[in-house]
Design a protein around this motif. Structure first.
Motif, PDB file in Angstrom:
ATOM      1  N   ALA A   1     -50.440 -33.453  -8.517  1.00 18.98           N
ATOM      2  CA  ALA A   1     -51.431 -33.991  -7.569  1.00 18.98           C
ATOM      3  C   ALA A   1     -50.776 -34.567  -6.311  1.00 18.98           C
ATOM      4  CB  ALA A   1     -52.313 -35.024  -8.260  1.00 18.98           C
ATOM      5  N   ASN A   2     -50.895 -35.883  -6.096  1.00 20.20           N
ATOM      6  CA  ASN A   2     -50.370 -36.486  -4.867  1.00 20.20           C
ATOM      7  C   ASN A   2     -48.853 -36.390  -4.746  1.00 20.20           C
ATOM      8  OD1 ASN A   2     -52.982 -37.188  -4.259  1.00 20.20           O
ATOM      9  ND2 ASN A   2     -52.775 -39.360  -4.792  1.00 20.20           N
ATOM     10  N   GLY A   3     -48.198 -36.054  -5.830  1.00 21.46           N
ATOM     11  CA  GLY A   3     -46.748 -35.930  -5.773  1.00 21.46           C
ATOM     12  C   GLY A   3     -46.264 -34.539  -5.410  1.00 21.46           C
ATOM     13  N   ASN A   4     -47.186 -33.608  -5.215  1.00 19.29           N
ATOM     14  CA  ASN A   4     -46.782 -32.215  -4.971  1.00 19.29           C
ATOM     15  C   ASN A   4     -46.033 -32.020  -3.660  1.00 19.29           C
ATOM     16  OD1 ASN A   4     -47.957 -31.371  -7.363  1.00 19.29           O
ATOM     17  ND2 ASN A   4     -49.894 -30.783  -6.405  1.00 19.29           N
ATOM     18  N   SER A   5     -46.360 -32.811  -2.652  1.00 17.07           N
ATOM     19  CA  SER A   5     -45.789 -32.572  -1.327  1.00 17.07           C
ATOM     20  C   SER A   5     -44.341 -33.010  -1.192  1.00 17.07           C
ATOM     21  CB  SER A   5     -46.634 -33.270  -0.256  1.00 17.07           C
ATOM     22  OG  SER A   5     -46.599 -34.678  -0.446  1.00 17.07           O
ATOM     23  N   SER A   6     -43.883 -33.890  -2.086  1.00 13.75           N
ATOM     24  CA  SER A   6     -42.527 -34.423  -1.905  1.00 13.75           C
ATOM     25  C   SER A   6     -41.672 -34.398  -3.176  1.00 13.75           C
ATOM     26  CB  SER A   6     -42.604 -35.870  -1.389  1.00 13.75           C
ATOM     27  OG  SER A   6     -43.412 -36.672  -2.226  1.00 13.75           O
TER      28      SER A   6
ATOM     29  N   GLY B   1     -30.148 -33.111  -1.183  1.00 18.06           N
ATOM     30  CA  GLY B   1     -29.589 -34.460  -1.142  1.00 18.06           C
ATOM     31  C   GLY B   1     -30.244 -35.428  -2.101  1.00 18.06           C
ATOM     32  N   VAL B   2     -30.905 -34.919  -3.141  1.00 16.78           N
ATOM     33  CA  VAL B   2     -31.537 -35.783  -4.131  1.00 16.78           C
ATOM     34  C   VAL B   2     -30.456 -36.567  -4.877  1.00 16.78           C
ATOM     35  CG1 VAL B   2     -32.925 -35.858  -6.232  1.00 16.78           C
ATOM     36  CG2 VAL B   2     -33.511 -34.242  -4.405  1.00 16.78           C
ATOM     37  N   PRO B   3     -30.545 -37.891  -4.937  1.00 16.59           N
ATOM     38  CA  PRO B   3     -29.501 -38.658  -5.640  1.00 16.59           C
ATOM     39  C   PRO B   3     -29.536 -38.406  -7.147  1.00 16.59           C
ATOM     40  CG  PRO B   3     -31.308 -40.097  -4.980  1.00 16.59           C
ATOM     41  CD  PRO B   3     -31.576 -38.770  -4.343  1.00 16.59           C
ATOM     42  N   LEU B   4     -28.375 -38.411  -7.760  1.00 18.52           N
ATOM     43  CA  LEU B   4     -28.263 -38.160  -9.193  1.00 18.52           C
ATOM     44  C   LEU B   4     -28.514 -39.454  -9.954  1.00 18.52           C
ATOM     45  CD1 LEU B   4     -25.187 -35.750  -9.211  1.00 18.52           C
ATOM     46  CD2 LEU B   4     -27.614 -35.172  -9.360  1.00 18.52           C
ATOM     47  N   GLN B   5     -29.798 -39.757 -10.121  1.00 22.74           N
ATOM     48  CA  GLN B   5     -30.215 -40.976 -10.801  1.00 22.74           C
ATOM     49  C   GLN B   5     -31.629 -40.771 -11.342  1.00 22.74           C
ATOM     50  OE1 GLN B   5     -30.058 -43.665  -7.439  1.00 22.74           O
ATOM     51  NE2 GLN B   5     -32.139 -43.198  -6.798  1.00 22.74           N
ATOM     52  N   VAL B   6     -32.016 -41.611 -12.280  1.00 27.23           N
ATOM     53  CA  VAL B   6     -33.398 -41.608 -12.746  1.00 27.23           C
ATOM     54  C   VAL B   6     -34.235 -42.299 -11.684  1.00 27.23           C
ATOM     55  CG1 VAL B   6     -35.005 -42.425 -14.513  1.00 27.23           C
ATOM     56  CG2 VAL B   6     -32.721 -41.611 -15.169  1.00 27.23           C
ATOM     57  N   ALA B   7     -35.338 -41.693 -11.270  1.00 21.50           N
ATOM     58  CA  ALA B   7     -36.185 -42.267 -10.229  1.00 21.50           C
ATOM     59  C   ALA B   7     -36.828 -43.562 -10.707  1.00 21.50           C
ATOM     60  CB  ALA B   7     -37.260 -41.265  -9.819  1.00 21.50           C
ATOM     61  N   SER B   8     -36.922 -44.537  -9.827  1.00 29.07           N
ATOM     62  CA  SER B   8     -37.505 -45.835 -10.168  1.00 29.07           C
ATOM     63  C   SER B   8     -39.026 -45.830 -10.092  1.00 29.07           C
ATOM     64  CB  SER B   8     -36.963 -46.908  -9.222  1.00 29.07           C
ATOM     65  OG  SER B   8     -37.260 -46.571  -7.858  1.00 29.07           O
ATOM     66  N   GLY B   9     -39.587 -44.766  -9.528  1.00 25.52           N
ATOM     67  CA  GLY B   9     -41.036 -44.668  -9.367  1.00 25.52           C
ATOM     68  C   GLY B   9     -41.357 -43.635  -8.312  1.00 25.52           C
ATOM     69  N   THR B  10     -42.617 -43.525  -7.943  1.00 26.47           N
ATOM     70  CA  THR B  10     -43.028 -42.483  -7.000  1.00 26.47           C
ATOM     71  C   THR B  10     -42.458 -42.697  -5.607  1.00 26.47           C
ATOM     72  OG1 THR B  10     -45.075 -43.686  -6.498  1.00 26.47           O
ATOM     73  CG2 THR B  10     -45.165 -42.060  -8.261  1.00 26.47           C
ATOM     74  N   SER B  11     -42.091 -43.936  -5.273  1.00 25.48           N
ATOM     75  CA  SER B  11     -41.494 -44.197  -3.964  1.00 25.48           C
ATOM     76  C   SER B  11     -39.973 -44.112  -4.018  1.00 25.48           C
ATOM     77  CB  SER B  11     -41.915 -45.573  -3.448  1.00 25.48           C
ATOM     78  OG  SER B  11     -41.471 -46.595  -4.331  1.00 25.48           O
ATOM     79  N   GLY B  12     -39.431 -43.871  -5.220  1.00 28.33           N
ATOM     80  CA  GLY B  12     -37.991 -43.747  -5.374  1.00 28.33           C
ATOM     81  C   GLY B  12     -37.541 -42.300  -5.200  1.00 28.33           C
TER      82      GLY B  12
ATOM     83  N   ALA C   1     -45.820 -38.905 -15.911  1.00 33.97           N
ATOM     84  CA  ALA C   1     -46.621 -40.108 -16.157  1.00 33.97           C
ATOM     85  C   ALA C   1     -46.332 -41.224 -15.171  1.00 33.97           C
ATOM     86  CB  ALA C   1     -46.403 -40.602 -17.584  1.00 33.97           C
ATOM     87  N   MET C   2     -45.155 -41.227 -14.548  1.00 36.72           N
ATOM     88  CA  MET C   2     -44.813 -42.341 -13.661  1.00 36.72           C
ATOM     89  C   MET C   2     -45.719 -42.398 -12.443  1.00 36.72           C
ATOM     90  SD  MET C   2     -41.245 -41.318 -11.726  1.00 36.72           S
ATOM     91  CE  MET C   2     -41.244 -40.272 -10.258  1.00 36.72           C
ATOM     92  N   GLY C   3     -46.413 -41.301 -12.142  1.00 36.25           N
ATOM     93  CA  GLY C   3     -47.297 -41.272 -10.982  1.00 36.25           C
ATOM     94  C   GLY C   3     -48.673 -41.848 -11.237  1.00 36.25           C
ATOM     95  N   GLY C   4     -49.003 -42.154 -12.486  1.00 34.66           N
ATOM     96  CA  GLY C   4     -50.292 -42.738 -12.799  1.00 34.66           C
ATOM     97  C   GLY C   4     -51.466 -41.897 -12.343  1.00 34.66           C
TER      98      GLY C   4
ATOM     99  N   GLY D   1     -52.624 -37.574 -11.256  1.00 40.80           N
ATOM    100  CA  GLY D   1     -53.503 -36.913 -12.209  1.00 40.80           C
ATOM    101  C   GLY D   1     -53.772 -37.686 -13.480  1.00 40.80           C
ATOM    102  N   GLY D   2     -53.151 -38.856 -13.640  1.00 37.33           N
ATOM    103  CA  GLY D   2     -53.411 -39.686 -14.810  1.00 37.33           C
ATOM    104  C   GLY D   2     -52.887 -39.135 -16.125  1.00 37.33           C
ATOM    105  N   HIS D   3     -51.828 -38.338 -16.071  1.00 33.97           N
ATOM    106  CA  HIS D   3     -51.262 -37.750 -17.299  1.00 33.97           C
ATOM    107  C   HIS D   3     -50.261 -38.737 -17.919  1.00 33.97           C
ATOM    108  CE1 HIS D   3     -52.902 -33.619 -16.734  1.00 33.97           C
ATOM    109  NE2 HIS D   3     -52.936 -34.015 -15.467  1.00 33.97           N
TER     110      HIS D   3
END
Length: 252
Positions: free
Chosen positions: A76-81, A115-126, A133-136, A140-142
């Motif tokens: 959903a809203n995360g598709n663009s980035s 250039g994606v950093p090699l780390q676990v993302a802290s959230g949708t703004s990370g 599921a982190m996108g809530g 899409g609420g999955h």
């Protein structure tokens, strides 16, 4: 065009947006709730209204359905980035080691390409390796995708990606410096160097000179330098960076 060469290219003709991918924040891990073959078929059905950039099978197969310059319809809203990778299995499963390897390969490629950093993302703004599921509700609420067991595997996937991007250890000995040989040192690297000169038929020693650098060694090295076409200061019997690199002395 942005395709990962390590994946089997299986482009779909529907269920994605041509272009529209902004700066890539990372890679989002999903669970298929089905099989790789079934998902491959479903993404080709216009009624699905869903797709993913990549997908893995439990046995290690890796598909790419959507060019990463385009927007897959995965979160959903995360598709663009965010890029997306679906994984064969069902909620509550863990990923197989082969699936983890494939995700790590795609993640390492995203690191090199975007250039994606090699780390676990802290959230949708990370940035980094995320999960659906982190996108809530905005994604899409999955809330059960891909499941807690897989979320716990994300740090290991990051570790595998780091190993894939780690520079290879040079197999040849680094140049020890201009002053090293002029002090008549004793060193295992001189023995390794002598063996290379014997192999090049430029040493009188049957088992290679060393471990101490001597005048005989310098003459053998000068013979090799001239044989290789070096002249002037590069053919005086004293190792310099250029001639050292050309001799390719093994690491010791």
């Amino acid at each position: 065009m942005a395709k990962f060469k390590g994946a089997q290219w299986r482009p779909i003709a529907t269920n994605y947006t041509n272009g529209g991918q902004t700066a890539v924040r990372g890679l989002v891990v999903h669970i298929m709730a089905g099989t790789l073959a079934g998902t491959d078929s479903w993404f080709r059905n216009p009624a699905a209204r869903a797709s993913s950039h990549f997908g893995t099978g439990k046995g290690g197969a890796l598909y790419q359905w959507v060019d990463t310059a385009n927007r897959a319809w995965a979160q959903a809203n995360g598709n663009s980035s965010w890029l997306s990778i679906e994984n064969e299995g069902k909620g509550g499963d863990s990923l197989t080691s082969a699936q983890m390897d494939r995700i790590a390969e795609v993640f390492a490629w995203a690191h090199k390409t975007y250039g994606v950093p090699l780390q676990v993302a802290s959230g949708t703004s990370g940035r980094g390796l995320g999960y659906h599921a982190m996108g809530g509700s905005g994604w899409g609420g999955h809330t059960q995708c891909p499941g807690t067991r897989i979320v716990k595997q994300l740090p290991e996937i990051v570790a595998r990606a780091k190993r894939l991007t780690k520079p290879a250890v040079p197999k040849y000995a680094p140049f020890p410096g201009d002053k090293f040989f002029r002090s008549s040192p004793r060193s295992a690297v001189i023995t390794a160097m002598g063996k290379r000169l014997v192999a090049e038929k430029c040493s009188a020693y049957s088992d290679g000179p060393g471990p101490q650098w001597t005048e005989s060694d310098r003459k053998s090295y000068a013979k090799w330098q001239k044989k290789r076409g070096f002249t002037g200061a590069d053919a005086d019997g004293w190792p310099g960076k250029t001639t050292w690199d050309a001799l390719k002395v093994p690491r010791v």
